[in-house]
Motif scaffolding. Structure first.
Motif, PDB file in Angstrom:
ATOM      1  N   TYR A  41      29.678  31.429  85.045  1.00  0.00           N
ATOM      2  CA  TYR A  41      28.905  31.953  83.919  1.00  0.00           C
ATOM      3  C   TYR A  41      27.699  31.083  83.630  1.00  0.00           C
ATOM      4  O   TYR A  41      26.629  31.572  83.267  1.00  0.00           O
ATOM      5  CB  TYR A  41      29.798  32.058  82.682  1.00  0.00           C
ATOM      6  CG  TYR A  41      29.054  32.522  81.454  1.00  0.00           C
ATOM      7  CD1 TYR A  41      28.401  33.750  81.437  1.00  0.00           C
ATOM      8  CD2 TYR A  41      28.991  31.736  80.317  1.00  0.00           C
ATOM      9  CE1 TYR A  41      27.711  34.182  80.325  1.00  0.00           C
ATOM     10  CE2 TYR A  41      28.310  32.155  79.188  1.00  0.00           C
ATOM     11  CZ  TYR A  41      27.672  33.379  79.198  1.00  0.00           C
ATOM     12  OH  TYR A  41      26.986  33.798  78.088  1.00  0.00           O
ATOM     13  N   PHE A  42      27.859  29.772  83.785  1.00  0.00           N
ATOM     14  CA  PHE A  42      26.773  28.852  83.491  1.00  0.00           C
ATOM     15  C   PHE A  42      25.882  28.603  84.696  1.00  0.00           C
ATOM     16  O   PHE A  42      24.695  28.313  84.543  1.00  0.00           O
ATOM     17  CB  PHE A  42      27.345  27.511  82.994  1.00  0.00           C
ATOM     18  CG  PHE A  42      28.084  27.619  81.704  1.00  0.00           C
ATOM     19  CD1 PHE A  42      27.427  27.487  80.496  1.00  0.00           C
ATOM     20  CD2 PHE A  42      29.444  27.872  81.687  1.00  0.00           C
ATOM     21  CE1 PHE A  42      28.098  27.591  79.295  1.00  0.00           C
ATOM     22  CE2 PHE A  42      30.136  27.980  80.492  1.00  0.00           C
ATOM     23  CZ  PHE A  42      29.462  27.838  79.293  1.00  0.00           C
ATOM     24  N   LEU A  43      26.458  28.705  85.896  1.00  0.00           N
ATOM     25  CA  LEU A  43      25.702  28.443  87.115  1.00  0.00           C
ATOM     26  C   LEU A  43      26.414  29.146  88.267  1.00  0.00           C
ATOM     27  O   LEU A  43      27.639  29.072  88.368  1.00  0.00           O
ATOM     28  CB  LEU A  43      25.641  26.930  87.377  1.00  0.00           C
ATOM     29  CG  LEU A  43      24.501  26.415  88.261  1.00  0.00           C
ATOM     30  CD1 LEU A  43      23.156  26.641  87.606  1.00  0.00           C
ATOM     31  CD2 LEU A  43      24.690  24.930  88.546  1.00  0.00           C
ATOM     32  N   LEU A  88      18.989  29.698  87.087  1.00  0.00           N
ATOM     33  CA  LEU A  88      19.230  29.981  85.676  1.00  0.00           C
ATOM     34  C   LEU A  88      18.530  31.263  85.245  1.00  0.00           C
ATOM     35  O   LEU A  88      18.198  31.420  84.069  1.00  0.00           O
ATOM     36  CB  LEU A  88      18.753  28.802  84.818  1.00  0.00           C
ATOM     37  CG  LEU A  88      19.469  27.471  85.059  1.00  0.00           C
ATOM     38  CD1 LEU A  88      18.879  26.369  84.198  1.00  0.00           C
ATOM     39  CD2 LEU A  88      20.966  27.606  84.804  1.00  0.00           C
ATOM     40  N   ARG A 117      21.046  33.332  82.401  1.00  0.00           N
ATOM     41  CA  ARG A 117      21.935  32.178  82.514  1.00  0.00           C
ATOM     42  C   ARG A 117      21.419  30.967  81.742  1.00  0.00           C
ATOM     43  O   ARG A 117      22.169  29.995  81.570  1.00  0.00           O
ATOM     44  CB  ARG A 117      22.138  31.799  83.989  1.00  0.00           C
ATOM     45  CG  ARG A 117      22.893  32.857  84.778  1.00  0.00           C
ATOM     46  CD  ARG A 117      23.171  32.372  86.182  1.00  0.00           C
ATOM     47  NE  ARG A 117      23.796  33.411  86.996  1.00  0.00           N
ATOM     48  CZ  ARG A 117      25.103  33.608  87.076  1.00  0.00           C
ATOM     49  NH1 ARG A 117      25.908  32.826  86.391  1.00  0.00           N
ATOM     50  NH2 ARG A 117      25.591  34.567  87.836  1.00  0.00           N
ATOM     51  N   TRP A 118      20.177  31.003  81.284  1.00  0.00           N
ATOM     52  CA  TRP A 118      19.673  29.901  80.466  1.00  0.00           C
ATOM     53  C   TRP A 118      20.225  29.962  79.050  1.00  0.00           C
ATOM     54  O   TRP A 118      20.269  28.950  78.347  1.00  0.00           O
ATOM     55  CB  TRP A 118      18.134  29.973  80.391  1.00  0.00           C
ATOM     56  CG  TRP A 118      17.653  31.294  79.867  1.00  0.00           C
ATOM     57  CD1 TRP A 118      17.346  32.413  80.575  1.00  0.00           C
ATOM     58  CD2 TRP A 118      17.456  31.644  78.490  1.00  0.00           C
ATOM     59  NE1 TRP A 118      16.967  33.439  79.745  1.00  0.00           N
ATOM     60  CE2 TRP A 118      17.025  32.995  78.460  1.00  0.00           C
ATOM     61  CE3 TRP A 118      17.590  30.962  77.286  1.00  0.00           C
ATOM     62  CZ2 TRP A 118      16.730  33.655  77.258  1.00  0.00           C
ATOM     63  CZ3 TRP A 118      17.309  31.615  76.097  1.00  0.00           C
ATOM     64  CH2 TRP A 118      16.882  32.945  76.095  1.00  0.00           C
ATOM     65  N   TRP A 151      30.457  34.745  76.704  1.00  0.00           N
ATOM     66  CA  TRP A 151      31.211  34.318  77.884  1.00  0.00           C
ATOM     67  C   TRP A 151      32.349  35.301  78.168  1.00  0.00           C
ATOM     68  O   TRP A 151      32.592  35.664  79.314  1.00  0.00           O
ATOM     69  CB  TRP A 151      31.764  32.911  77.637  1.00  0.00           C
ATOM     70  CG  TRP A 151      32.348  32.254  78.852  1.00  0.00           C
ATOM     71  CD1 TRP A 151      32.388  32.757  80.125  1.00  0.00           C
ATOM     72  CD2 TRP A 151      32.972  30.969  78.904  1.00  0.00           C
ATOM     73  NE1 TRP A 151      33.003  31.866  80.969  1.00  0.00           N
ATOM     74  CE2 TRP A 151      33.362  30.770  80.258  1.00  0.00           C
ATOM     75  CE3 TRP A 151      33.222  29.980  77.968  1.00  0.00           C
ATOM     76  CZ2 TRP A 151      34.021  29.605  80.649  1.00  0.00           C
ATOM     77  CZ3 TRP A 151      33.871  28.813  78.377  1.00  0.00           C
ATOM     78  CH2 TRP A 151      34.253  28.637  79.701  1.00  0.00           C
ATOM     79  N   TRP A 196      31.056  38.502  79.793  1.00  0.00           N
ATOM     80  CA  TRP A 196      30.749  38.311  81.219  1.00  0.00           C
ATOM     81  C   TRP A 196      32.027  38.202  82.045  1.00  0.00           C
ATOM     82  O   TRP A 196      32.155  38.827  83.106  1.00  0.00           O
ATOM     83  CB  TRP A 196      29.909  37.046  81.387  1.00  0.00           C
ATOM     84  CG  TRP A 196      29.638  36.696  82.818  1.00  0.00           C
ATOM     85  CD1 TRP A 196      28.608  37.133  83.595  1.00  0.00           C
ATOM     86  CD2 TRP A 196      30.443  35.840  83.650  1.00  0.00           C
ATOM     87  NE1 TRP A 196      28.715  36.594  84.853  1.00  0.00           N
ATOM     88  CE2 TRP A 196      29.826  35.811  84.921  1.00  0.00           C
ATOM     89  CE3 TRP A 196      31.599  35.104  83.446  1.00  0.00           C
ATOM     90  CZ2 TRP A 196      30.343  35.063  85.962  1.00  0.00           C
ATOM     91  CZ3 TRP A 196      32.134  34.374  84.486  1.00  0.00           C
ATOM     92  CH2 TRP A 196      31.499  34.355  85.735  1.00  0.00           C
TER      93      TRP A 196
END
Length: 304
Positions: free
Chosen positions: A21-23, A108, A112-113, A187, A190
């Protein structure tokens, strides 16, 4: 099973669920994700120092009486930080952290940023609240000293500082309590979409048999997708925020105690570390018991 091997296995599972989710995890090394986490902390710390310096400069130029009354000693401490090697070092780390995010800007994209920005704001708020808590500890001490010394004028002045700290801290706490569930909701959205797409692709739902007790890795997929995704995201964020807050509070007040008595600080340090280790050792089976409880409740519901 070897405890270290079990820990590595759990961390690998956590990475597969949390990191994408973050990367993106497909073309990203684990150290790159950790590098961005460290870069995020460096950016937050540097931004906090710059923000505090700007607020002090603004209040000193516009309302100098306000700064001298409600922020006694703070401008001197900030000036000492800038005059020491700590200030330039923090700025170098800030520049390096921003450079890391610029270097990974290609990964990102597509929103994603946003989680990184929310995490940065949450961490910034945690830093500010911990700074206020440290200031309140000094204020509470001064209130008791003023009461013991029968100094009415000084007492009301300190009470005004205390009220000023609370007025600042309350909206910060409110914003923090909103942003954490907001990030958890994004989160979860997703993660639920990712799990559903994999569950429905290639008719995987026909292959998975919830009644097959020999399958230990996958059981009750409907319950896992609908409930465990929400529990995982919410609990992960809450635990992460609590760990960061606890570490900052621990370090801050150890420094405060060290200025009072180094022996007392060492005794409390040993006590806190030992107590934490004892609690972790005594409650290590609770995680597996909670997992078994959720599994049996899901089996019972499916059976009905």
């Amino acid at each position: 099973m070897n405890p270290l091997k079990a820990l590595r296995g759990q961390l690998a599972k956590l990475q597969r669920l949390a990191q994408p989710y973050f990367l993106p995890v497909d073309d990203t090394k684990s150290w790159q994700f950790l590098l961005l986490v460290v870069a995020l902390l460096a950016v937050v710390v540097g931004s906090t120092l710059l923000l505090l310096t700007g607020v002090l400069a603004l209040t000193g130029a516009v309302i100098p009486e306000l700064r001298s009354r409600f922020l006694p000693g703070v401008p001197e401490q900030v000036a000492a930080i800038w005059n020491s090697p700590i200030g330039p070092l923090v700025m170098v780390l800030l520049a390096g952290g921003l450079g890391c995010f610029v270097a990974f800007r290609g990964k990102l994209r597509h929103g994603r940023w946003l989680p990184w920005l929310l995490m940065a704001v949450i961490t910034l708020l945690i830093l500010v609240v911990n700074g206020i808590n440290v200031g309140i500890s000094y204020v509470a001490r001064n209130i008791e000293n003023a009461l013991v010394g029968y100094k009415a004028e000084e007492f009301w002045k300190i009470v005004a500082i205390y009220a000023f700290c609370l007025v600042i801290a309350l909206p910060i706490r409110a914003i923090q309590s909103y942003l954490i569930p907001k990030l958890g909701l994004l989160w979860r959205e997703w993660l639920s979409g990712r799990l559903l797409s994999r569950y429905l692709s290639n008719r995987a739902y026909y292959v998975l048999n919830p009644n097959d007790e020999s399958i230990e890795e996958i059981d009750n997929p409907d319950q896992r997708i609908s409930q465990d995704a929400a529990s995982f995201t919410g609990t992960s964020l809450s635990v992460t925020v609590e760990i960061i807050s606890a570490l900052l509070t621990f370090v801050s007040f150890i420094i405060v105690l060290w200025t009072i008595s180094d022996k007392l600080a060492l005794v409390l340090l040993v006590y806190s570390v030992g107590g934490t280790g004892l609690i972790v050792f005594a409650s290590r089976k609770l995680v597996n018991l909670n997992y078994q409880q959720l599994k049996l409740e899901a089996d019972f519901r499916y059976g009905l």
